[in-house]
Design a protein around this motif. Structure first.
Motif, mmCIF file in Angstrom:
data_model
loop_
_atom_site.group_PDB
_atom_site.id
_atom_site.type_symbol
_atom_site.label_atom_id
_atom_site.label_comp_id
_atom_site.label_asym_id
_atom_site.label_seq_id
_atom_site.Cartn_x
_atom_site.Cartn_y
_atom_site.Cartn_z
ATOM 1 N N SER A 115 38.085 42.501 99.546
ATOM 2 C CA SER A 115 39.402 41.930 99.294
ATOM 3 C C SER A 115 39.823 40.883 100.314
ATOM 4 O O SER A 115 40.979 40.454 100.320
ATOM 5 N N THR A 116 38.902 40.452 101.165
ATOM 6 C CA THR A 116 39.270 39.499 102.205
ATOM 7 C C THR A 116 39.846 38.219 101.617
ATOM 8 O O THR A 116 40.835 37.673 102.129
ATOM 9 N N LEU A 117 39.274 37.714 100.542
ATOM 10 C CA LEU A 117 39.791 36.494 99.919
ATOM 11 C C LEU A 117 41.185 36.716 99.345
ATOM 12 O O LEU A 117 42.054 35.831 99.428
ATOM 13 N N ARG A 118 41.426 37.882 98.745
ATOM 14 C CA ARG A 118 42.760 38.167 98.195
ATOM 15 C C ARG A 118 43.793 38.267 99.317
ATOM 16 O O ARG A 118 44.944 37.857 99.158
ATOM 17 N N ILE A 119 43.393 38.831 100.445
ATOM 18 C CA ILE A 119 44.304 38.931 101.583
ATOM 19 C C ILE A 119 44.587 37.541 102.149
ATOM 20 O O ILE A 119 45.734 37.197 102.459
ATOM 21 N N ALA A 120 43.549 36.726 102.280
ATOM 22 C CA ALA A 120 43.717 35.380 102.831
ATOM 23 C C ALA A 120 44.687 34.554 101.985
ATOM 24 O O ALA A 120 45.437 33.725 102.521
ATOM 25 N N ALA A 121 44.698 34.788 100.675
ATOM 26 C CA ALA A 121 45.586 34.031 99.787
ATOM 27 C C ALA A 121 47.054 34.379 100.004
ATOM 28 O O ALA A 121 47.942 33.668 99.515
ATOM 29 N N ARG A 122 47.351 35.452 100.735
ATOM 30 C CA ARG A 122 48.726 35.888 100.989
ATOM 31 C C ARG A 122 49.277 35.342 102.313
ATOM 32 O O ARG A 122 50.439 35.592 102.637
ATOM 33 N N LEU A 123 48.441 34.660 103.085
ATOM 34 C CA LEU A 123 48.887 34.176 104.387
ATOM 35 C C LEU A 123 49.948 33.084 104.232
ATOM 36 O O LEU A 123 49.917 32.282 103.295
ATOM 37 N N ASP A 124 50.869 33.069 105.163
ATOM 38 C CA ASP A 124 51.935 32.070 105.164
ATOM 39 C C ASP A 124 52.207 31.651 106.606
ATOM 40 O O ASP A 124 52.681 32.483 107.400
ATOM 41 N N PRO A 125 51.871 30.410 106.968
ATOM 42 C CA PRO A 125 51.390 29.325 106.109
ATOM 43 C C PRO A 125 49.948 29.553 105.666
ATOM 44 O O PRO A 125 49.183 30.231 106.351
ATOM 45 N N LEU A 126 49.610 28.980 104.523
ATOM 46 C CA LEU A 126 48.290 29.183 103.945
ATOM 47 C C LEU A 126 47.284 28.258 104.616
ATOM 48 O O LEU A 126 47.452 27.031 104.595
ATOM 49 N N PRO A 127 46.249 28.799 105.247
ATOM 50 C CA PRO A 127 45.233 27.946 105.868
ATOM 51 C C PRO A 127 44.249 27.419 104.823
ATOM 52 O O PRO A 127 44.269 27.827 103.659
ATOM 53 N N GLU A 128 43.384 26.519 105.260
ATOM 54 C CA GLU A 128 42.269 26.106 104.422
ATOM 55 C C GLU A 128 41.202 27.196 104.537
ATOM 56 O O GLU A 128 40.687 27.449 105.624
ATOM 57 N N VAL A 129 40.888 27.847 103.434
ATOM 58 C CA VAL A 129 39.954 28.976 103.456
ATOM 59 C C VAL A 129 38.560 28.486 103.077
ATOM 60 O O VAL A 129 38.373 27.838 102.041
ATOM 61 N N ARG A 130 37.603 28.795 103.929
ATOM 62 C CA ARG A 130 36.206 28.449 103.680
ATOM 63 C C ARG A 130 35.379 29.733 103.681
ATOM 64 O O ARG A 130 35.597 30.612 104.520
ATOM 65 N N VAL A 131 34.440 29.840 102.761
ATOM 66 C CA VAL A 131 33.599 31.032 102.646
ATOM 67 C C VAL A 131 32.163 30.690 103.014
ATOM 68 O O VAL A 131 31.607 29.692 102.544
#
Length: 247
Positions: A115-131
């Protein structure tokens, strides 16, 4: 903008790191490492050791994982838990305002039952997420047993112990990979109708493997799993079931 790198690290073996993972880790300004409580400190220690093997100047921020509220229904419980984890990530990263490349090491691969990607999508401010892709526990399992994942020209179903418990064997399924099964749900199946390949601590020095006709292997796996969990305080295991042709 802050970049958050979710790096698949395989199943505990430093050799599972890809060249891309090593490059990104060498450039990270900050590593977030979750501490999962008593009995699981070696998971955080292993992440720390993997980082230390690559560089000795890595800034590391540890944070304590929250506990899920078992009084809530399953989906609501997980949803609230993810909110809490996201808040912890945000608060932890805020303590390092100069960090522009933040890395989080993920067991296996961030795309598979994680669920790491789902958690990352909840961050505020939203960072640029790279996998950064990693070796999954399924790959480690089939490699350890030296078996193909699928039979010739046949599909594979990947599911969880919860779904196997609640819905039984999927219709039309020949090969089923089961993850996240703390209850050994394979015990509910007809032991003479399936073969099983099981593995725990895959890729780690503690690795345990077992396989055979389910009727023969089931009790043995349950016992070995309980012994290993008691010894280590935690366990990560995966298994593959293959339905035998009807006679």
């Amino acid at each position: 903008m802050t970049q958050l790198f979710l790096i698949g690290i395989g199943t505990g073996n430093p050799d599972h790191l890809t060249g891309e993972a090593r490059r990104v880790m060498a450039e990270a300004d900050l590593f977030l490492i979750p501490h999962k409580g008593d009995g699981k400190s070696d998971l955080a220690d292993l992440r720390t050791q993997i980082i230390a093997d690559l560089r000795d100047d890595a800034p590391i921020a540890l944070f304590d994982m929250p506990v899920r509220d078992d009084s809530l229904p399953y989906l609501a419980r997980v949803d609230a838990w993810h909110d809490e984890i996201a808040a912890l990530w945000t608060a932890t990263m805020a303590q390092y305002p100069a960090a522009r490349k933040v890395a989080l090491l993920v067991w296996g691969d961030p795309s598979l039952y994680d669920s790491t990607l789902r958690i990352a999508a909840r961050l505020d401010p939203l960072p640029e997420v790279r996998v950064v892709a990693g070796i999954t526990s399924i790959q480690a399992l089939t490699a350890a047993h030296a078996i193909p994942l699928n039979t010739l020209n046949a599909p594979v179903t990947i599911s969880t112990g919860r779904r196997l418990r609640d819905h039984g064997w999927p219709d039309g399924c020949e090969t089923l990979v089961v993850m996240l099964d703390g209850d050994c749900t394979f015990q509910s199946l007809d032991g003479d109708a399936y073969d099983i390949w099981w593995g725990a601590y895959l890729g780690m020095p503690e690795q345990i493997l077992d396989h055979g006709r389910l009727a023969d292997a089931s009790d043995r796996i349950v016992e070995r799993r309980a012994t290993a969990r008691a010894a280590h305080g935690w366990i990560m295991d995966t298994y593959l079931l293959r339905k035998l042709p009807e006679k």
